[in-house]
Design a protein around this motif. Structure first.
Motif, PDB file in Angstrom:
ATOM      1  N   THR A 142      43.276  30.285  56.526  1.00 25.29           N
ATOM      2  CA  THR A 142      42.431  29.004  56.390  1.00 25.29           C
ATOM      3  C   THR A 142      40.886  29.589  56.268  1.00 25.29           C
ATOM      4  O   THR A 142      40.344  30.436  57.043  1.00 25.29           O
ATOM      5  CB  THR A 142      42.508  28.469  57.884  1.00 25.29           C
ATOM      6  OG1 THR A 142      41.936  29.518  58.897  1.00 25.29           O
ATOM      7  CG2 THR A 142      43.853  28.283  58.141  1.00 25.29           C
ATOM      8  N   THR A 143      40.336  28.946  55.235  1.00 24.67           N
ATOM      9  CA  THR A 143      38.896  29.187  55.003  1.00 24.67           C
ATOM     10  C   THR A 143      38.056  28.028  54.345  1.00 24.67           C
ATOM     11  O   THR A 143      38.841  27.250  53.666  1.00 24.67           O
ATOM     12  CB  THR A 143      38.881  30.634  54.054  1.00 24.67           C
ATOM     13  OG1 THR A 143      37.544  30.774  53.722  1.00 24.67           O
ATOM     14  CG2 THR A 143      39.645  30.324  52.634  1.00 24.67           C
ATOM     15  N   ALA A 144      36.769  28.278  54.365  1.00 27.23           N
ATOM     16  CA  ALA A 144      35.922  27.368  53.857  1.00 27.23           C
ATOM     17  C   ALA A 144      35.713  27.735  52.273  1.00 27.23           C
ATOM     18  O   ALA A 144      34.908  26.969  51.450  1.00 27.23           O
ATOM     19  CB  ALA A 144      34.854  26.967  54.397  1.00 27.23           C
ATOM     20  N   TYR A 202      47.430  29.342  51.730  1.00 27.57           N
ATOM     21  CA  TYR A 202      45.933  29.260  51.628  1.00 27.57           C
ATOM     22  C   TYR A 202      45.320  27.869  51.797  1.00 27.57           C
ATOM     23  O   TYR A 202      45.695  27.263  50.840  1.00 27.57           O
ATOM     24  CB  TYR A 202      45.569  29.952  50.285  1.00 27.57           C
ATOM     25  CG  TYR A 202      43.995  30.350  50.018  1.00 27.57           C
ATOM     26  CD1 TYR A 202      43.567  31.626  50.300  1.00 27.57           C
ATOM     27  CD2 TYR A 202      43.087  29.179  49.836  1.00 27.57           C
ATOM     28  CE1 TYR A 202      41.954  32.100  50.185  1.00 27.57           C
ATOM     29  CE2 TYR A 202      41.809  29.583  49.580  1.00 27.57           C
ATOM     30  CZ  TYR A 202      41.408  30.918  49.802  1.00 27.57           C
ATOM     31  OH  TYR A 202      39.814  31.021  49.832  1.00 27.57           O
ATOM     32  N   LEU A 203      44.987  27.808  52.944  1.00 25.27           N
ATOM     33  CA  LEU A 203      44.472  26.270  53.338  1.00 25.27           C
ATOM     34  C   LEU A 203      42.914  26.298  53.071  1.00 25.27           C
ATOM     35  O   LEU A 203      42.155  27.143  53.686  1.00 25.27           O
ATOM     36  CB  LEU A 203      45.011  26.111  54.797  1.00 25.27           C
ATOM     37  CG  LEU A 203      46.329  25.727  54.986  1.00 25.27           C
ATOM     38  CD1 LEU A 203      46.543  25.611  56.426  1.00 25.27           C
ATOM     39  CD2 LEU A 203      46.708  24.298  54.234  1.00 25.27           C
ATOM     40  N   LEU A 204      42.442  25.471  52.383  1.00 26.51           N
ATOM     41  CA  LEU A 204      40.941  25.440  52.174  1.00 26.51           C
ATOM     42  C   LEU A 204      40.357  24.350  53.143  1.00 26.51           C
ATOM     43  O   LEU A 204      40.832  23.437  53.168  1.00 26.51           O
ATOM     44  CB  LEU A 204      40.606  25.180  50.765  1.00 26.51           C
ATOM     45  CG  LEU A 204      39.237  25.026  50.126  1.00 26.51           C
ATOM     46  CD1 LEU A 204      38.586  26.368  50.478  1.00 26.51           C
ATOM     47  CD2 LEU A 204      39.200  24.719  48.820  1.00 26.51           C
ATOM     48  N   LYS A 205      39.250  24.838  54.072  1.00 25.51           N
ATOM     49  CA  LYS A 205      38.900  23.764  54.844  1.00 25.51           C
ATOM     50  C   LYS A 205      38.012  22.682  53.970  1.00 25.51           C
ATOM     51  O   LYS A 205      37.190  23.227  53.247  1.00 25.51           O
ATOM     52  CB  LYS A 205      37.895  24.795  55.990  1.00 25.51           C
ATOM     53  CG  LYS A 205      38.797  25.569  56.726  1.00 25.51           C
ATOM     54  CD  LYS A 205      37.795  26.266  57.813  1.00 25.51           C
ATOM     55  CE  LYS A 205      38.784  27.299  58.645  1.00 25.51           C
ATOM     56  NZ  LYS A 205      37.566  28.196  59.472  1.00 25.51           N
ATOM     57  N   LEU A 208      42.520  34.318  45.320  1.00 22.07           N
ATOM     58  CA  LEU A 208      43.137  35.516  44.620  1.00 22.07           C
ATOM     59  C   LEU A 208      43.259  36.544  45.487  1.00 22.07           C
ATOM     60  O   LEU A 208      44.643  36.950  45.352  1.00 22.07           O
ATOM     61  CB  LEU A 208      42.339  36.005  43.442  1.00 22.07           C
ATOM     62  CG  LEU A 208      42.728  37.166  42.422  1.00 22.07           C
ATOM     63  CD1 LEU A 208      44.182  36.637  41.969  1.00 22.07           C
ATOM     64  CD2 LEU A 208      42.136  37.593  41.344  1.00 22.07           C
ATOM     65  N   GLU A 209      42.370  36.860  46.164  1.00 21.82           N
ATOM     66  CA  GLU A 209      42.523  38.228  47.287  1.00 21.82           C
ATOM     67  C   GLU A 209      43.741  37.688  48.197  1.00 21.82           C
ATOM     68  O   GLU A 209      44.512  38.639  48.658  1.00 21.82           O
ATOM     69  CB  GLU A 209      41.280  38.186  48.246  1.00 21.82           C
ATOM     70  CG  GLU A 209      40.113  38.980  47.308  1.00 21.82           C
ATOM     71  CD  GLU A 209      40.711  40.689  46.842  1.00 21.82           C
ATOM     72  OE1 GLU A 209      40.988  41.009  47.605  1.00 21.82           O
ATOM     73  OE2 GLU A 209      40.496  40.685  45.477  1.00 21.82           O
ATOM     74  N   GLY A 210      43.774  36.546  48.646  1.00 21.48           N
ATOM     75  CA  GLY A 210      44.834  35.852  49.679  1.00 21.48           C
ATOM     76  C   GLY A 210      46.007  36.323  49.036  1.00 21.48           C
ATOM     77  O   GLY A 210      46.821  36.830  49.869  1.00 21.48           O
ATOM     78  N   PHE A 211      46.216  35.807  47.901  1.00 19.46           N
ATOM     79  CA  PHE A 211      47.605  36.010  47.203  1.00 19.46           C
ATOM     80  C   PHE A 211      48.090  37.419  47.051  1.00 19.46           C
ATOM     81  O   PHE A 211      49.233  38.040  47.017  1.00 19.46           O
ATOM     82  CB  PHE A 211      47.902  35.197  46.027  1.00 19.46           C
ATOM     83  CG  PHE A 211      47.823  33.894  46.343  1.00 19.46           C
ATOM     84  CD1 PHE A 211      48.874  33.361  47.105  1.00 19.46           C
ATOM     85  CD2 PHE A 211      46.998  33.022  46.064  1.00 19.46           C
ATOM     86  CE1 PHE A 211      49.069  32.068  47.571  1.00 19.46           C
ATOM     87  CE2 PHE A 211      47.194  31.596  46.174  1.00 19.46           C
ATOM     88  CZ  PHE A 211      48.072  31.048  47.160  1.00 19.46           C
ATOM     89  N   LYS A 212      46.891  38.387  46.783  1.00 20.16           N
ATOM     90  CA  LYS A 212      47.116  39.797  46.568  1.00 20.16           C
ATOM     91  C   LYS A 212      47.752  40.343  47.822  1.00 20.16           C
ATOM     92  O   LYS A 212      48.412  41.507  47.559  1.00 20.16           O
ATOM     93  CB  LYS A 212      45.864  40.543  46.152  1.00 20.16           C
ATOM     94  CG  LYS A 212      45.527  40.218  44.749  1.00 20.16           C
ATOM     95  CD  LYS A 212      44.092  41.213  44.410  1.00 20.16           C
ATOM     96  CE  LYS A 212      43.846  41.057  43.007  1.00 20.16           C
ATOM     97  NZ  LYS A 212      42.334  41.859  42.716  1.00 20.16           N
ATOM     98  N   VAL A 213      47.410  40.121  48.904  1.00 16.87           N
ATOM     99  CA  VAL A 213      48.200  40.537  49.943  1.00 16.87           C
ATOM    100  C   VAL A 213      49.301  39.743  50.850  1.00 16.87           C
ATOM    101  O   VAL A 213      49.690  39.598  51.700  1.00 16.87           O
ATOM    102  CB  VAL A 213      46.802  40.828  51.510  1.00 16.87           C
ATOM    103  CG1 VAL A 213      45.811  41.693  51.044  1.00 16.87           C
ATOM    104  CG2 VAL A 213      46.343  39.169  51.652  1.00 16.87           C
ATOM    105  N   ASP A 273      41.525  32.969  59.718  1.00 19.27           N
ATOM    106  CA  ASP A 273      40.263  32.646  59.049  1.00 19.27           C
ATOM    107  C   ASP A 273      39.859  33.885  58.346  1.00 19.27           C
ATOM    108  O   ASP A 273      40.227  34.983  58.857  1.00 19.27           O
ATOM    109  CB  ASP A 273      39.307  32.144  59.880  1.00 19.27           C
ATOM    110  CG  ASP A 273      37.822  31.920  59.227  1.00 19.27           C
ATOM    111  OD1 ASP A 273      38.034  31.552  58.144  1.00 19.27           O
ATOM    112  OD2 ASP A 273      36.768  31.885  60.122  1.00 19.27           O
ATOM    113  N   ILE A 274      39.175  33.686  56.928  1.00 18.09           N
ATOM    114  CA  ILE A 274      38.785  34.923  56.348  1.00 18.09           C
ATOM    115  C   ILE A 274      37.387  35.399  56.676  1.00 18.09           C
ATOM    116  O   ILE A 274      37.216  36.833  57.118  1.00 18.09           O
ATOM    117  CB  ILE A 274      38.905  34.502  55.016  1.00 18.09           C
ATOM    118  CG1 ILE A 274      40.264  34.499  54.328  1.00 18.09           C
ATOM    119  CG2 ILE A 274      38.198  35.852  53.975  1.00 18.09           C
ATOM    120  CD1 ILE A 274      40.336  34.243  52.836  1.00 18.09           C
ATOM    121  N   GLN A 275      36.401  34.553  56.603  1.00 20.04           N
ATOM    122  CA  GLN A 275      34.991  35.023  57.003  1.00 20.04           C
ATOM    123  C   GLN A 275      34.686  35.074  58.388  1.00 20.04           C
ATOM    124  O   GLN A 275      34.655  33.880  59.229  1.00 20.04           O
ATOM    125  CB  GLN A 275      33.837  34.129  56.413  1.00 20.04           C
ATOM    126  CG  GLN A 275      33.783  34.628  54.723  1.00 20.04           C
ATOM    127  CD  GLN A 275      32.306  34.051  54.482  1.00 20.04           C
ATOM    128  OE1 GLN A 275      31.884  33.200  54.880  1.00 20.04           O
ATOM    129  NE2 GLN A 275      31.915  34.743  53.390  1.00 20.04           N
TER     130      GLN A 275
END
Length: 242
Positions: A82-84, A100-103, A90-95, A58-60
């Motif tokens: 995994t994030t809502a 990237y799964l969108l809740k 974009l930040e996810g792909f930078k790392v 999760d990100i947040q």
């Protein structure tokens, strides 16, 4: 289909999200769940003790976000976020996240991301195994209650006889006999140096003296290239022809 197992950790501060992803992991045969963590700090402490292949992250989260945590991971540990919140894509792909799964996401979406990870690890681990094989200079084989060290550069060809293999060497009129299958031997040999050309033969490519139609001549021995193995053999011949 890959036979590898991918060890993973789920990190999310929401218990329902943790349990949902856990149920998805349990449905997926090539994933092995090592731990569920409710914070990035908890996951960090676990991974220090037991490294894993993959994080469903999760990100947040409070204290340390998934993005911040992902930048601290060893390079061999990969991430599926995994994030809502879609603004983090974009930040996810930078790392270099694998996906990237969108809740809220369903099992089909999860499985697509897991398959992407499976493909990545199959290529990565396969490459590593090939590099190890290519660096081999010798094998130890058991023969007559001894472990013999066989230099691969001295091998002319391997001949399979039911459960045994004859190893024919340069300047040695008698073969070494060992209990082993050609299939298991083939997995240990450098692919650029040896090629299976028949159900009963693996040959040293550098020791081929003559190719005559569908036969190879090595040290006066004629070995027929069978139809099953002919495409790979022709590829070798064509890539080394002038």
């Amino acid at each position: 289909m890959s036979n590898i197992k991918i060890t993973c950790v789920i990190v999310d501060d929401e218990p329902m999200a943790l349990n949902l992803v856990e149920s998805y992991v349990e449905k997926t045969p090539f994933l092995v769940l090592k731990k569920k963590c409710s914070s990035a700090i908890e996951a960090m402490e676990f991974i220090k003790q037991e490294p894993v292949d993959l994080l469903f992250l999760d990100i947040q989260m409070p204290d340390l976000t998934g993005l911040e945590f992902s930048k601290m991971l060893p390079k061999e540990t990969r991430v599926v976020f995994t994030t809502a919140f879609d603004q983090y894509a974009l930040e996810g792909f930078k790392v270099e996240a694998l996906d990237y799964l969108l809740k809220p996401f369903d099992y089909a979406e999860f499985l697509a991301a897991a398959n992407k990870a499976n493909h990545w690890f199959t290529l990565s681990k396969g490459k590593t195994q090939n590099e190890v094989s290519e660096g081999k200079e010798f094998l130890f084989v058991k023969s007559e209650y001894k472990q013999l060290r066989i230099k691969l550069s001295n091998v002319l060809y391997f001949e399979g006889l039911k459960d045994y293999i004859k190893i024919w060497l340069k300047d040695n009129p008698k073969p070494i006999l060992t209990l082993m299958s050609l299939k298991s031997l083939q997995e240990e040999l450098p692919e650029t140096q040896f090629l299976r050309v028949h159900r009963s033969f693996i040959v040293s490519l550098k020791n081929i003296e003559v190719i005559e139609r569908s036969q190879i001549i090595i040290n006066d021995q004629r070995i027929t290239v069978s139809e099953q193995y002919k495409p790979a053999f022709l590829e070798f011949v064509n890539s080394n022809s002038i």
